[in-house]
Design an enzyme around this catalytic site. Structure first.
Site, PDB file in Angstrom:
ATOM      1  CB  CYS A  36      -0.862  -0.042   0.989  1.00 50.26           C
ATOM      2  SG  CYS A  36      -1.700   1.256   1.682  1.00 50.26           S
ATOM      3  CB  CYS A  39       0.454   1.884   4.155  1.00 46.55           C
ATOM      4  SG  CYS A  39      -1.210   1.029   3.945  1.00 46.55           S
TER       5      CYS A  39
END
Length: 111
Positions: A36, A39
């Site tokens: 991600c 993230c």
């Protein structure tokens, strides 16, 4: 054999997670995934948040791909999802990337 070892690992992680969130000081949990991109941005933000708050609160990262049951238990549907716990109580939870000032202020409310 691997499945059994995996179950033990998950059980230990779940028990450890409970110990962590039952802390007297606030704990910010970052539910993330290695694939991600947002993230990764959130992770660098959290490094700055940790510098701001020092030992007054903890910041813990939980990989949702390694611990899907834990993510499911806390209703994590997307990553990154951040949650703040204190004394076992969920005080705040939100998905998406958050800035340093917002997260620092949130944690300071619960110190």
């Amino acid at each position: 054999m691997n499945y059994f070892n995996g179950q033990i690992k998950i059980r230990i992680m779940s028990q450890k997670f409970q110990e962590i969130i039952n802390s007297e000081r606030p704990v910010l949990i970052d539910f993330f995934a290695t694939w991600c991109q947002p993230c990764k941005v959130q992770s660098s933000v959290l490094n700055s948040v940790k510098e701001n708050i020092g030992e007054a609160a903890r910041i813990i990262k939980v990989d949702v791909d390694q611990y899907p049951a834990l993510a499911s238990q806390y209703g994590v549907r997307g990553v990154p999802t951040l949650a703040i716990f204190k004394k076992g109580e969920l005080l705040w939870k939100e998905s998406g990337v958050h800035d340093v000032n917002t997260l620092t202020q949130l944690l300071q409310q619960y110190i």
